[in-house]
Design a protein around this motif. Structure first.
Motif, PDB file in Angstrom:
ATOM      1  N   GLU A 173       0.829  -1.200   0.000  1.00 41.14           N
ATOM      2  CA  GLU A 173       0.000   0.000   0.000  1.00 41.14           C
ATOM      3  C   GLU A 173       0.872   1.262   0.000  1.00 41.14           C
ATOM      4  OE1 GLU A 173      -3.856   1.715   2.447  1.00 41.14           O
ATOM      5  OE2 GLU A 173      -2.903  -0.144   3.069  1.00 41.14           O
ATOM      6  N   GLU A 174       1.956   1.241   0.757  1.00 42.52           N
ATOM      7  CA  GLU A 174       2.882   2.386   0.791  1.00 42.52           C
ATOM      8  C   GLU A 174       3.529   2.592  -0.575  1.00 42.52           C
ATOM      9  OE1 GLU A 174       3.752   4.767   2.989  1.00 42.52           O
ATOM     10  OE2 GLU A 174       2.045   4.051   4.150  1.00 42.52           O
ATOM     11  N   ARG A 175       3.927   1.493  -1.231  1.00 43.85           N
ATOM     12  CA  ARG A 175       4.545   1.608  -2.564  1.00 43.85           C
ATOM     13  C   ARG A 175       3.563   2.186  -3.568  1.00 43.85           C
ATOM     14  NH1 ARG A 175       6.950  -3.774  -4.586  1.00 43.85           N
ATOM     15  NH2 ARG A 175       7.151  -2.491  -6.448  1.00 43.85           N
ATOM     16  N   ILE A 176       2.309   1.783  -3.477  1.00 46.97           N
ATOM     17  CA  ILE A 176       1.306   2.291  -4.405  1.00 46.97           C
ATOM     18  C   ILE A 176       1.098   3.783  -4.194  1.00 46.97           C
ATOM     19  CG2 ILE A 176      -1.161   2.203  -4.968  1.00 46.97           C
ATOM     20  CD1 ILE A 176      -1.032  -0.806  -4.459  1.00 46.97           C
ATOM     21  N   LYS A 177       1.023   4.209  -2.945  1.00 48.34           N
ATOM     22  CA  LYS A 177       0.845   5.633  -2.650  1.00 48.34           C
ATOM     23  C   LYS A 177       2.060   6.442  -3.095  1.00 48.34           C
ATOM     24  CE  LYS A 177      -2.319   5.209   1.235  1.00 48.34           C
ATOM     25  NZ  LYS A 177      -2.501   5.389   2.672  1.00 48.34           N
ATOM     26  N   LYS A 178       3.239   5.856  -2.963  1.00 51.90           N
ATOM     27  CA  LYS A 178       4.490   6.550  -3.284  1.00 51.90           C
ATOM     28  C   LYS A 178       4.662   6.714  -4.796  1.00 51.90           C
ATOM     29  CE  LYS A 178       8.753   6.123  -0.958  1.00 51.90           C
ATOM     30  NZ  LYS A 178       9.855   5.266  -0.522  1.00 51.90           N
ATOM     31  N   ASN A 179       4.319   5.703  -5.579  1.00 54.81           N
ATOM     32  CA  ASN A 179       4.609   5.714  -7.013  1.00 54.81           C
ATOM     33  C   ASN A 179       3.629   6.534  -7.841  1.00 54.81           C
ATOM     34  OD1 ASN A 179       6.865   4.158  -6.717  1.00 54.81           O
ATOM     35  ND2 ASN A 179       5.827   2.233  -7.121  1.00 54.81           N
ATOM     36  N   LYS A 180       2.412   6.703  -7.412  1.00 52.07           N
ATOM     37  CA  LYS A 180       1.409   7.477  -8.138  1.00 52.07           C
ATOM     38  C   LYS A 180       1.352   7.064  -9.611  1.00 52.07           C
ATOM     39  CE  LYS A 180       0.285  10.498  -4.894  1.00 52.07           C
ATOM     40  NZ  LYS A 180      -0.955  10.976  -4.464  1.00 52.07           N
ATOM     41  N   SER A 197      -0.221   6.385 -13.113  1.00 52.25           N
ATOM     42  CA  SER A 197      -1.393   6.870 -13.835  1.00 52.25           C
ATOM     43  C   SER A 197      -1.429   6.231 -15.217  1.00 52.25           C
ATOM     44  CB  SER A 197      -1.374   8.391 -13.953  1.00 52.25           C
ATOM     45  OG  SER A 197      -0.306   8.781 -14.784  1.00 52.25           O
TER      46      SER A 197
END
Length: 99
Positions: A68-75, A77
């Motif tokens: 979840e942290e990696r997903i939030k960090k990478n953004k 699109s």
């Protein structure tokens, strides 16, 4: 001795059935009680099955905190993914032309 006991048990059984015969003719007991049991039992059954469904959805929705942290960090699109694919395709085309 054994025969007498079996005979007495059979008579007792017949008397019990004779007492239940008027109840068997009662339409409320014959049709109403099974219908109510079906409705009430169905309600409990549906509740259990829907609870299983919601529990399964909860398990599938849980994500590993690190992921979840990696997903939030990478953004990530759609546009950035398209650019990556475009660059990859153009580099493959250049490599193919060299051959």
């Amino acid at each position: 001795m054994r025969g007498l006991m079996q005979e007495a048990a059979a008579r007792s059984w017949r008397r019990g059935l004779e007492r239940l015969r008027p109840l068997a003719k009662n339409k409320t007991l014959r049709y109403g009680v099974p219908m109510m049991l079906l409705i009430i039992g169905g309600s409990f059954g549906l509740r259990e099955f829907t609870q299983i469904r919601y529990d399964a959805q909860k398990l599938h929705s849980k994500i590993d905190p690190a992921l979840e942290e990696r997903i939030k960090k990478n953004k990530i699109s759609l546009e950035s993914e398209y650019e990556i694919l475009y660059i990859f395709e153009t580099s493959c085309a250049v490599e193919t032309e060299k051959l």
